[in-house]
Scaffold this active site. Structure first.
Site, short mmCIF file in Angstrom:
data_model
loop_
_atom_site.label_atom_id
_atom_site.label_comp_id
_atom_site.label_asym_id
_atom_site.label_seq_id
_atom_site.Cartn_x
_atom_site.Cartn_y
_atom_site.Cartn_z
CE1 TYR A 103 -6.84 -2.59 -1.36
CE2 TYR A 103 -8.14 -0.63 -1.77
CZ TYR A 103 -6.92 -1.23 -1.54
OH TYR A 103 -5.78 -0.46 -1.50
CE LYS A 155 -4.57 3.35 1.48
NZ LYS A 155 -3.37 3.93 2.13
N1 LIG Z 1 1.24 -1.94 -2.89
C1 LIG Z 1 0.41 -1.42 -3.79
O1 LIG Z 1 0.21 -1.96 -4.90
C2 LIG Z 1 -0.31 -0.13 -3.46
C3 LIG Z 1 -1.18 0.41 -4.40
C4 LIG Z 1 -1.83 1.61 -4.08
C5 LIG Z 1 -1.61 2.22 -2.86
N2 LIG Z 1 -0.76 1.65 -1.98
C6 LIG Z 1 -0.53 2.31 -0.69
O2 LIG Z 1 0.84 2.63 -0.58
C7 LIG Z 1 1.25 2.53 0.77
C8 LIG Z 1 2.41 1.56 0.91
O3 LIG Z 1 1.99 0.30 0.42
P1 LIG Z 1 3.02 -0.94 0.44
O4 LIG Z 1 2.32 -2.07 -0.22
O5 LIG Z 1 4.33 -0.53 -0.07
O6 LIG Z 1 3.08 -1.20 2.03
P2 LIG Z 1 3.75 -2.38 2.86
O7 LIG Z 1 4.81 -3.07 2.08
O8 LIG Z 1 2.63 -3.20 3.41
O9 LIG Z 1 4.44 -1.60 4.06
C9 LIG Z 1 3.64 -1.01 4.99
C10 LIG Z 1 4.50 -0.16 5.89
O10 LIG Z 1 3.63 0.46 6.83
C11 LIG Z 1 4.08 0.12 8.14
N3 LIG Z 1 2.95 0.03 9.04
C12 LIG Z 1 1.90 -0.83 9.00
N4 LIG Z 1 1.08 -0.60 10.04
C13 LIG Z 1 1.65 0.41 10.75
C14 LIG Z 1 1.29 1.09 11.93
N5 LIG Z 1 0.19 0.77 12.61
N6 LIG Z 1 2.10 2.07 12.37
C15 LIG Z 1 3.22 2.42 11.70
N7 LIG Z 1 3.62 1.81 10.57
C16 LIG Z 1 2.83 0.81 10.11
C17 LIG Z 1 4.78 -1.21 7.97
O11 LIG Z 1 5.63 -1.45 9.09
P3 LIG Z 1 6.01 -2.97 9.50
O12 LIG Z 1 6.98 -3.41 8.46
O13 LIG Z 1 6.61 -2.85 10.83
O14 LIG Z 1 4.73 -3.76 9.46
C18 LIG Z 1 5.52 -0.96 6.66
O15 LIG Z 1 6.68 -0.18 6.88
C19 LIG Z 1 0.01 2.10 1.55
O16 LIG Z 1 -0.64 3.24 2.07
C20 LIG Z 1 -0.84 1.45 0.50
O17 LIG Z 1 -2.22 1.45 0.83
C21 LIG Z 1 -0.10 0.49 -2.24
#
Ligand SMILES: NC(=O)c1ccc[n+]([C@@H]2O[C@H](COP(=O)([O-])OP(=O)(O)OC[C@H]3O[C@@H](n4cnc5c(N)ncnc54)[C@H](OP(=O)(O)O)[C@@H]3O)[C@@H](O)[C@H]2O)c1
Length: 256
Positions: free
Chosen positions: A157, A164
């Protein structure tokens, strides 16, 4: 006696959600729309997920505009903000967009580092710079999704955790700059969220099993755990929370 307003009433609000078409961002965008906000949901590549998000929000009676823009690109961020402010001010920005490869720090290539830092951290700065003058005094909110990997070392990570960390530090600086206008800037760090992109981590199964064992609540988060916290932080009820990263992880960090 104090009579409290419903913190989840977003009627008349304009909200911009980056990364708002998949995972946590999609859930937050949908919930904001369901609670009355006019939402701009941004994405970068996945047109199908974007269409599905639009359909789902509209079917539920919400108002949404889907905008394809790479928030790692300064011109795109500018255009995204221009679209969001077309009908007036912006009340809420939720920065969910993130990208990164799961690698140990010393395996991260320079271009991967730049991409992750730009999408996760620099985009927050540019959103604040461009949207700042158009944010509503008094109730404006900027909320970013962060991660426990900002202060703890998670396997593979290196880039995302560092980005982050930058995001959380920038959150504090922005919070001090925006506070006099009654605009708050905060971050929310959930634990691992079931059914999201974290499942792409090469060791997801063992990490998830460990997290379930070590989390007092006994499970991973769901997006339904994250959404109410995000909406609360975007609401007037959270006016006194300034520059914080709220950790909400079912108690996982307490037991590490
Ligand atoms: N998932 C977890 O367990 C977790 C835990 C802690 C924190 N987080 C944080 O929560 C947030 C959401 O996580 P997630 O897992 O739900 O994300 P995700 O499913 O990977 O979705 C990411 C989103 O961001 C968009 N994106 C990626 N690159 C981009 C760019 N350059 N410009 C504009 N949009 C962009 C993607 O668009 P496309 O679909 O077009 O690629 C998608 O809509 C993130 O910041 C992540 O670090 C997640």
């Amino acid at each position: 006696m104090i009579r409290l307003a419903n913190p989840f009433a977003f009627d008349g609000y304009r909200a911009l959600v980056t990364g708002g078409t998949r995972g946590i961002g999609r859930a937050i965008a949908s919930a904001l729309a369901a609670h009355g906000a006019s939402v701009v949901a941004n994405y970068a590549r996945d047109d199908r997920a974007a269409d599905e998000t639009r359909q789902a929000i509209e079917d539920a009676g919400g108002t949404v505009e889907i905008v394809k823009a790479n928030v790692g690109n300064p011109d795109d961020v500018h255009q995204l903000v221009e679209t969001a402010r077309r009908s007036g001010t912006i009340d809420v920005i939720v920065h969910c967009a993130a990208v990164g490869t799961f690698k140990r720090a010393t395996a991260v290539r320079a271009n991967q580092w730049d991409l992750t830092m730009n999408v996760c951290a620099r985009a927050l700065l540019l959103l604040a710079e461009h949207a700042g003058p158009h944010l509503t005094d008094g109730r404006g909110r900027i909320l970013s999704l962060s991660s426990r990997g900002s202060t703890r070392v998670l396997p593979d990570y290196g880039a995302i955790g560092s980005a982050k960390g930058a995001l959380e530090s920038l959150t504090r600086y922005l919070a001090v700059e925006f506070a006099p206008r009654g605009i708050t800037v905060n971050a929310l760090a959930p634990g691992m969220v079931e059914g999201t992109s974290i499942a792409g981590h090469p060791d997801f199964q063992s990490l998830a099993a460990d997290a379930r064992t070590d989390t007092p609540v006994g499970r991973l988060a769901s997006v339904d755990d994250v959404v109410p916290l995000a909406l609360f932080l975007c609401s007037p009820a959270a006016a006194w929370i300034v520059g914080e990263t709220i950790v909400a992880d079912g108690g996982h960090s307490l037991c590490l």
